[in-house]
Design an enzyme around this catalytic site. Structure first.
Site, PDB file in Angstrom:
ATOM      1  N   GLU A   1       0.984  -1.240   0.088  1.00 51.62           N
ATOM      2  CA  GLU A   1       0.028  -0.031   0.014  1.00 51.62           C
ATOM      3  C   GLU A   1       0.798   1.189  -0.035  1.00 51.62           C
ATOM      4  O   GLU A   1       0.463   2.334  -0.475  1.00 51.62           O
ATOM      5  CB  GLU A   1      -1.083   0.153   1.125  1.00 51.62           C
ATOM      6  CG  GLU A   1      -1.933  -1.133   1.140  1.00 51.62           C
ATOM      7  CD  GLU A   1      -2.658  -1.239   0.007  1.00 51.62           C
ATOM      8  OE1 GLU A   1      -2.903  -0.639  -0.861  1.00 51.62           O
ATOM      9  OE2 GLU A   1      -3.041  -2.448  -0.576  1.00 51.62           O
TER      10      GLU A   1
ATOM     11  N   HIS B   1       1.547   1.968  -3.590  1.00 53.03           N
ATOM     12  CA  HIS B   1       0.318   2.868  -4.090  1.00 53.03           C
ATOM     13  C   HIS B   1       0.357   4.293  -3.733  1.00 53.03           C
ATOM     14  O   HIS B   1       0.225   5.270  -4.641  1.00 53.03           O
ATOM     15  CB  HIS B   1      -0.889   2.217  -3.650  1.00 53.03           C
ATOM     16  CG  HIS B   1      -1.326   0.995  -4.458  1.00 53.03           C
ATOM     17  ND1 HIS B   1      -1.323   0.945  -5.692  1.00 53.03           N
ATOM     18  CD2 HIS B   1      -1.737  -0.213  -3.904  1.00 53.03           C
ATOM     19  CE1 HIS B   1      -1.912  -0.224  -6.131  1.00 53.03           C
ATOM     20  NE2 HIS B   1      -2.101  -1.051  -4.966  1.00 53.03           N
TER      21      HIS B   1
ATOM     22  N   HIS C   1       2.952   6.253  -5.689  1.00 54.92           N
ATOM     23  CA  HIS C   1       2.716   6.522  -6.830  1.00 54.92           C
ATOM     24  C   HIS C   1       1.884   7.831  -7.038  1.00 54.92           C
ATOM     25  O   HIS C   1       1.809   8.394  -7.857  1.00 54.92           O
ATOM     26  CB  HIS C   1       1.677   5.473  -7.496  1.00 54.92           C
ATOM     27  CG  HIS C   1       1.624   5.312  -9.098  1.00 54.92           C
ATOM     28  ND1 HIS C   1       0.875   4.359  -9.546  1.00 54.92           N
ATOM     29  CD2 HIS C   1       2.044   6.054  -9.878  1.00 54.92           C
ATOM     30  CE1 HIS C   1       0.836   4.788 -10.981  1.00 54.92           C
ATOM     31  NE2 HIS C   1       1.392   5.604 -11.112  1.00 54.92           N
TER      32      HIS C   1
END
Length: 721
Positions: free
Chosen positions: A511, A514, A517
């Protein structure tokens, strides 16, 4: 006989062009209370306060928003205010005489929607984190948004202006960023006949209702599926989980122990309970999620499949699977299925050997090779302990959450060139969560909310959501994004330490990937910021980030929470060997039992699937490696990825992404200066959002085409002749 693998895998890694709005790694998870918030409680916003905060958040020094002050009482009224303001802007735009061009039409519309889009991002982040609390209001806002967007797409003046601009740019050489934005507007304002448009709106509204009902059934079952045990039945369970079980039982007037059937408790019980009947009890309850009379998702699944089929037909596709794959990385559904079938055959070849070895091991210990699904985790752990010389449970004391988090954050700082500074002076997402300021080159670059604990009313699983998406304003100044990463880790009773399992530590790394990102994105346009990439590749940064846990030097920085002794070499080696342990069976589950099943139910006409549970049973039967059970077992009933999340006919994305990230991380490992390679990863992959082609970014980073062999090599799989 295995089909030719390598040439085909290279063939299917093509162009990506679909947008994504959130990153999610869905699992079922139990809710449990979390601890106090350091910054104290704040009063809720008024609706006008919330609107003002969203519109002005970039003007404050910290550039955050007080997410814990958003409530069901203020959020819908605030949405209505935002919508009225946006409609007023649209009306003014309609009434203004202009000669349409890219700047005064498409860019104008982009900036016009900025506050509205940011409001939706902020509130959806809160909705995902405090699921039950916002269940009704979230559904109502989603309905209003669907109706508004349908009306917006029908706006004759705007549609004519946008299409005029699109036609005027057809033969012009455009930057990739501009071309992608123009393509997005072309898709948005390409309309069908009125009847079809109206029906699509109806379908989408109904699908939203059904997906909400699906998720509500899963959550309600997990909160109410109490499984009672005596102390003797729990032989082998840790003291900390026994204390949790006692607390749950006491709250439900039982003198024994209780657990709910969820992803939080079930793996721990299946992996440690010595009594097979006890394991069967929790497995049976877990396997019934979504298929019991009180929380039955089967009719919901049937209607969802029917509506998706109708939607695909309206869009001129043969089935929903083709419709879903059309704008993803793969060139066709046929090639996606072939891609998965090749991997499935490879994994099945290895899984058969793995399970046969496990049966032999069990027979040596018990004189019985009988192996049921609820026996797998327990006997795998014992076999691993004998074969690899260590038990996964030995690692837990080295993964005390705060110590692990600090060490992992240091690793992220080193590789990604960031600084993570905890800000206890700022409110967090909810009580017990954390807020971090992310700095780059000494300047605030983003904010990160971390909420790892399960609690009542929180949706299950683990996910990242963009609380605030960034962009560059008209002066070129980068606006600050905020990412929210979430898990469902059980908080121990009283002040016991939070000892993560290696699986939970891996999820945190995932996570966090993510989150990176979003955090490291740097695009001009809000609509292209962060995770606006093809669904096939949204898992690339997250799965890439998991690899840092396999870094030997990093593992040696972990210390025992009591003795402060570093993780010994034998456990480091065991941890690394464990990453490939029974990789065949793990891959078989992901390809055959999940990825191909997902595609098949969306490929067939819904009428062919009379009973989803029975259909699933027949579909996975050829690849079953355990003894048959005497009760229904279903994944579809709780498969939130495809019935609640955005992975419908797209669950294959995890394997697609794994092909890419395995090769990308191998490149990092081979680099003389890994930090330079990570910076290249940021510049060519993480920072580009939807402004450039993701696949070309990966190719630039690699300096060549993607090599799919890296995944098989990393997994240690045996390739049959």
């Amino acid at each position: 006989m295995l089909k030719p693998l390598w040439g085909f895998l290279l063939l299917v890694l093509l162009v990506f062009n679909e947008n994504i709005f959130a990153a999610s790694c869905e699992q079922s998870a139990e809710s449990f209370s979390s601890g106090p918030q350091a910054s104290g409680k704040l009063s809720k916003y008024s609706a006008h306060d919330l609107v003002r905060e969203v519109k002005n958040m970039n003007r404050r020094k910290d550039q955050t928003i007080r997410l814990d002050r958003i409530t069901p009482d203020n959020v819908e009224a605030a949405y209505d205010i935002m919508l009225v303001e946006l409609e007023q802007k649209i009306s003014e735009f309609e009434n203004k005489e202009i000669q349409p061009n890219f700047r005064n039409t498409i860019l104008k519309l982009e900036y016009m929607f900025k506050d509205y889009d940011q409001f939706n991002s902020v509130t959806r982040s809160v909705f995902s984190n405090r699921t039950k609390e916002f269940e009704e209001v979230a559904a109502e806002i989603a309905k209003k948004n669907t109706n508004f967007m349908a009306k917006y797409r029908k706006n004759k003046v705007i549609s004519e202006r946008v299409n005029f601009v699109i036609r005027s740019l057809e033969n012009r050489k455009l930057s990739e960023e501009t071309r992608k934005l123009v393509e997005a507007y072309k898709d948005l304002f390409t309309r069908m006949d009125e009847a079809s448009e109206a029906r699509v709106v109806e379908i989408n509204l109904r699908l939203k209702e059904l997906s909400d009902s699906f998720g509500a059934n899963v959550l309600a079952y997990m909160e109410k599926s109490l499984v009672e045990f005596t102390k003797d039945e729990l032989d082998g369970l840790s003291d900390s989980l026994l204390a949790v079980g006692k607390k749950i039982a006491k709250a439900n007037s039982s003198e024994h122990y209780m657990f709910t059937a969820s992803e939080v408790y079930t793996p721990a019980l299946l992996g440690s309970l010595k009594n097979s009947e006890s394991r069967k009890k929790i497995f049976k309850a877990f396997s019934q999620i979504g298929i019991t009379e009180d929380f039955d998702n089967r009719p919901i699944i049937t209607e969802i499949l029917q509506l998706r089929q109708e939607l695909a037909t309206i869009k001129a596709f043969d089935n929903y699977a083709e419709y879903s794959v059309d704008k993803k990385a793969a060139p066709s559904l046929v090639e996606v299925i072939s891609f998965l079938e090749n991997l499935r055959d490879l994994y099945y070849y290895n899984a058969k050997k793995e399970i046969a070895e496990l049966r032999d091991f069990k027979k040596k210990k018990t004189n019985s090779s009988e192996l049921f699904p609820w026996d797998f985790a327990y006997w795998s752990e014992l076999y691993k302990e004998e074969k690899l010389g260590f038990s996964s449970n030995e690692l837990n004391p080295y993964f005390e959450f705060k110590r692990f988090q600090i060490a992992f954050h240091k690793e992220m700082e080193k590789y990604y060139g960031i600084e993570l500074k905890e800000r206890k002076d700022l409110p967090s997402m909810v009580e017990g969560a954390e807020t971090y300021e992310v700095l780059r080159d000494g300047k605030t670059y983003a904010f990160l909310y971390v909420d790892i604990f399960a609690r009542k009313g929180k949706r299950g699983g683990a996910w990242m959501y963009p609380a605030i998406r960034g962009y560059r304003d008209r002066r070129g100044q980068r606006r600050i994004p905020s990412a929210s990463i979430n898990q469902n880790v059980v908080k121990p009773v009283d002040s016991e330490p939070v000892l993560l399992s290696p699986r939970e530590a891996k999820t945190y790394a995932h996570e966090f990937g993510h989150g990176l990102h979003l955090i490291l994105s740097d695009t001009k346009l809000l609509d292209q910021f962060g995770l606006k990439v093809p669904w096939d590749v949204v898992e690339v940064p997250s799965q890439f980030n998991e690899n840092f846990l396999l870094n030997k030097e990093f593992l040696k920085t972990l210390r025992h929470y009591e003795t402060n002794e570093p993780l010994p070499d034998e456990l480091v080696d065991g941890f690394l060997a464990n990453s490939n342990f029974q990789a065949g069976y793990a891959g078989l589950r992901q390809t055959a039992f999940l990825g191909l099943l997902d595609l098949e139910i969306h490929r067939l006409a819904a009428e062919q699937i009379h009973d989803p549970v029975e259909f699933e049973k027949k579909f996975v039967e050829p690849y079953g490696l355990f003894d048959p059970v005497d009760f229904p077992v279903s994944t579809l009933g709780r498969f939130s990825h495809i019935f609640k999340g955005g992975y419908a006919a797209g669950y294959y994305s995890y394997k697609w992404a794994e092909i890419i990230e395995a090769d990308a991380f191998k490149k990092l490992q081979e680099a003389k200066d890994p930090m330079i390679m990570t910076e290249s990863w940021i510049q060519n992959v993480l920072s580009i959002g939807g402004s450039r082609d993701f696949n070309e970014g990966v190719k630039t980073y690699l300096g060549r085409d993607i090599d799919p062999k890296a995944l098989v090599e990393r997994s240690g799989l045996e390739i049959p002749e």
